[in-house]
Design an enzyme around this catalytic site. Structure first.
Site, mmCIF file in Angstrom:
data_model
loop_
_atom_site.group_PDB
_atom_site.id
_atom_site.type_symbol
_atom_site.label_atom_id
_atom_site.label_comp_id
_atom_site.label_asym_id
_atom_site.label_seq_id
_atom_site.Cartn_x
_atom_site.Cartn_y
_atom_site.Cartn_z
ATOM 1 N N ASN A 166 0.853 -1.188 0.000
ATOM 2 C CA ASN A 166 0.000 0.000 0.000
ATOM 3 C C ASN A 166 0.897 1.249 0.000
ATOM 4 O OD1 ASN A 166 -1.424 2.285 1.104
ATOM 5 N ND2 ASN A 166 -3.082 0.906 1.656
ATOM 6 N N ASP A 183 -0.102 4.511 -0.107
ATOM 7 C CA ASP A 183 -0.814 5.747 0.265
ATOM 8 C C ASP A 183 0.099 6.797 0.885
ATOM 9 O OD1 ASP A 183 -3.129 4.473 -0.471
ATOM 10 O OD2 ASP A 183 -3.899 4.223 1.567
ATOM 11 N N HIS A 184 0.989 6.325 1.777
ATOM 12 C CA HIS A 184 1.719 7.324 2.568
ATOM 13 C C HIS A 184 2.940 7.910 1.864
ATOM 14 C CE1 HIS A 184 -1.302 7.010 5.477
ATOM 15 N NE2 HIS A 184 -1.127 5.712 5.600
ATOM 16 N N ARG A 202 3.942 18.853 0.927
ATOM 17 C CA ARG A 202 4.595 19.991 0.302
ATOM 18 C C ARG A 202 3.965 20.401 -1.028
ATOM 19 N NH1 ARG A 202 9.907 21.849 1.661
ATOM 20 N NH2 ARG A 202 9.715 22.062 3.902
ATOM 21 N N HIS A 231 -5.583 3.639 -1.587
ATOM 22 C CA HIS A 231 -6.909 4.036 -1.079
ATOM 23 C C HIS A 231 -7.225 5.443 -1.589
ATOM 24 C CE1 HIS A 231 -9.627 4.434 2.772
ATOM 25 N NE2 HIS A 231 -10.261 4.772 1.670
ATOM 26 N N ARG A 251 -9.353 8.259 -1.115
ATOM 27 C CA ARG A 251 -10.314 8.749 -0.118
ATOM 28 C C ARG A 251 -11.162 9.873 -0.685
ATOM 29 N NH1 ARG A 251 -10.263 8.139 5.424
ATOM 30 N NH2 ARG A 251 -8.952 6.435 6.130
ATOM 31 N N ARG A 261 -6.829 12.900 0.667
ATOM 32 C CA ARG A 261 -5.753 13.368 1.557
ATOM 33 C C ARG A 261 -4.395 12.775 1.175
ATOM 34 N NH1 ARG A 261 -7.303 10.286 7.145
ATOM 35 N NH2 ARG A 261 -9.299 11.278 6.765
ATOM 36 N N HIS A 262 -4.396 11.625 0.525
ATOM 37 C CA HIS A 262 -3.099 11.107 0.042
ATOM 38 C C HIS A 262 -3.178 10.790 -1.455
ATOM 39 C CE1 HIS A 262 -5.148 7.466 1.411
ATOM 40 N NE2 HIS A 262 -4.821 7.646 2.674
ATOM 41 N N GLU A 307 -8.639 0.546 -2.928
ATOM 42 C CA GLU A 307 -9.461 0.605 -1.717
ATOM 43 C C GLU A 307 -10.350 1.828 -1.828
ATOM 44 O OE1 GLU A 307 -6.130 -1.185 1.378
ATOM 45 O OE2 GLU A 307 -6.875 0.853 1.644
ATOM 46 N N THR A 343 -6.917 6.775 10.039
ATOM 47 C CA THR A 343 -6.776 5.613 9.165
ATOM 48 C C THR A 343 -8.071 4.820 9.271
ATOM 49 O OG1 THR A 343 -5.429 3.647 8.689
ATOM 50 C CG2 THR A 343 -5.665 4.236 11.002
ATOM 51 N N THR A 344 -8.190 3.742 8.477
ATOM 52 C CA THR A 344 -9.437 2.980 8.471
ATOM 53 C C THR A 344 -9.641 2.292 9.820
ATOM 54 O OG1 THR A 344 -8.900 2.588 6.165
ATOM 55 C CG2 THR A 344 -10.787 1.389 7.062
ATOM 56 N N GLU A 350 -11.216 -9.226 3.366
ATOM 57 C CA GLU A 350 -9.920 -8.876 3.965
ATOM 58 C C GLU A 350 -10.149 -8.634 5.446
ATOM 59 O OE1 GLU A 350 -7.276 -6.218 1.900
ATOM 60 O OE2 GLU A 350 -6.471 -5.444 3.787
ATOM 61 N N HIS A 401 -3.603 -4.312 7.870
ATOM 62 C CA HIS A 401 -3.705 -3.139 8.748
ATOM 63 C C HIS A 401 -2.797 -3.286 9.961
ATOM 64 C CE1 HIS A 401 -5.147 0.614 10.369
ATOM 65 N NE2 HIS A 401 -5.737 0.805 9.217
ATOM 66 N N GLY A 402 -1.853 -2.369 10.025
ATOM 67 C CA GLY A 402 -0.964 -2.304 11.185
ATOM 68 C C GLY A 402 0.146 -3.339 11.198
ATOM 69 N N GLY A 449 1.143 -1.271 4.365
ATOM 70 C CA GLY A 449 1.513 0.048 3.874
ATOM 71 C C GLY A 449 2.331 0.876 4.837
ATOM 72 N N HIS A 450 1.678 1.417 5.840
ATOM 73 C CA HIS A 450 2.276 2.467 6.668
ATOM 74 C C HIS A 450 3.652 2.093 7.213
ATOM 75 C CE1 HIS A 450 2.825 4.876 10.370
ATOM 76 N NE2 HIS A 450 2.389 5.832 9.576
HETATM 77 N N1 PXP Z 1 -5.911 -3.033 4.124
HETATM 78 C C1 PXP Z 1 -6.860 -2.063 4.149
HETATM 79 C C2 PXP Z 1 -8.228 -2.414 3.694
HETATM 80 C C3 PXP Z 1 -6.542 -0.754 4.559
HETATM 81 O O1 PXP Z 1 -7.512 0.191 4.589
HETATM 82 C C4 PXP Z 1 -5.226 -0.452 4.922
HETATM 83 C C5 PXP Z 1 -4.863 0.950 5.304
HETATM 84 O O2 PXP Z 1 -5.064 1.797 4.222
HETATM 85 C C6 PXP Z 1 -4.268 -1.482 4.865
HETATM 86 C C7 PXP Z 1 -4.648 -2.759 4.483
HETATM 87 C C8 PXP Z 1 -2.834 -1.245 5.205
HETATM 88 O O3 PXP Z 1 -2.693 -0.859 6.527
HETATM 89 P P1 PXP Z 1 -1.307 -0.290 7.034
HETATM 90 O O4 PXP Z 1 -1.057 0.969 6.265
HETATM 91 O O5 PXP Z 1 -1.521 -0.073 8.479
HETATM 92 O O6 PXP Z 1 -0.273 -1.327 6.734
#
Ligand code: PXP
Length: 255
Positions: A11, A13-14, A22, A47, A49, A53-54, A74, A104-105, A155, A196-197, A218-219
């Site tokens: 992912n 996104d970040h 910037r 994702h 949104r 935002r990203h 997403e 975050t979600t 998921e 996630h996480g 992702g993060h």
């Molecule tokens: N899966 C889904 C459905 C998510 O919404 C996210 C966060 O955007 C992730 C996975 C990845 O989570 P993380 O960025 O915490 O790794």
């Protein structure tokens, strides 16, 4: 492909979060997707949104057209996003809940009470040949409702597990819920993903669950890229996933 293989969706996104801090084009999420490809990712997740935002609309278009890896989009189940998905035609869509005020979600989709609302998404995205998944809590009722709705994939939200302290009671409980949900998904004939996480310390536990076929991360990877570089951090994550899968096979052969 080996049926035990665990796919990694990166992912990005970040990367866009940092770019947007910037304005301008740097760092470019498309370049991040290319690096992820080189490092062994099996897909790119992004994702889009409501508040952009990203990731923005141009990123999605570029990811779809310029990157060879399958795109997992997403999105919240809204008319605006449905229209975009049907135009972009990503490989996959993961429907997620979305609140403007969240960082975050937070938590999974509530399926049971939203069947009528979600049905048109399942029908239209499915008819367009897009592989649809629902981001849900590891909860058996949500899985039953997902099956009823007719999606091919779920998921599981791993956020609660990843936030708990290894060795604590909650650690065992939250992990137990993921195991139970993943095996219930298999019984229902649903392909099971998780995310996630997830970080280097939690990935092996999640990757050791045989019925989970894909992780979306992702993060942590993007954060770790600041210290180690993106390619290196993805390779390390990939190796930990492979190690967990190999151990899983060894354990299976002793049964
Ligand atoms: N899966 C889904 C459905 C998510 O919404 C996210 C966060 O955007 C992730 C996975 C990845 O989570 P993380 O960025 O915490 O790794």
């Amino acid at each position: 492909m080996d049926s035990n293989y665990l796919r990694l969706g990166v992912n990005i996104d970040h990367v866009a979060t940092l770019r947007n801090a910037r304005g301008g084009r740097h760092p470019d999420p498309i370049r991040a997707a290319e690096i992820a490809h080189r490092a062994g990712a099996d897909g790119i997740t992004a994702h889009l949104r409501e508040d952009r935002r990203h990731i923005n609309d141009r990123d999605i278009e570029m990811l779809r057209n310029e990157i060879e890896l399958p795109l997992n989009l997403e999105m919240a189940p809204t008319e605006e996003m449905l229209e975009i998905a049907l135009e972009v035609l990503p490989h996959a869509v993961c429907l997620v809940p979305e609140k403007r005020e969240e960082r975050t979600t937070e938590g999974g989709l509530e399926i049971k009470n939203n069947i009528a609302k979600l049905e048109p998404f399942v029908k239209q995205l499915g008819d367009a040949g897009i592989k649809l998944s629902l981001f849900i809590e590891p909860d058996l009722e949500q899985l039953d409702s997902s099956k009823k709705l007719g999606v091919p994939v779920v998921e599981l939200h791993t956020g609660s597990f990843c936030l708990t302290k290894p060795g604590s009671i909650e650690y065992g409980q939250t992990f137990g819920r993921i195991i139970a949900a993943a095996s219930h998904a298999k019984q229902l004939g649903l392909e099971c993903h998780a995310g996630h996480g997830i970080d280097f310390s939690s990935v092996e536990m999640v990757a050791s669950i045989p019925s989970i076929k894909e992780l979306n991360i992702g993060h942590f990877l993007i954060g770790e890229a600041i210290f180690e570089g993106l390619e290196k951090s993805i390779i390390r994550m990939r190796n930990l996933m492979n190690k967990a899968r190999l151990q899983m096979c060894d354990n299976e052969s002793f049964k």
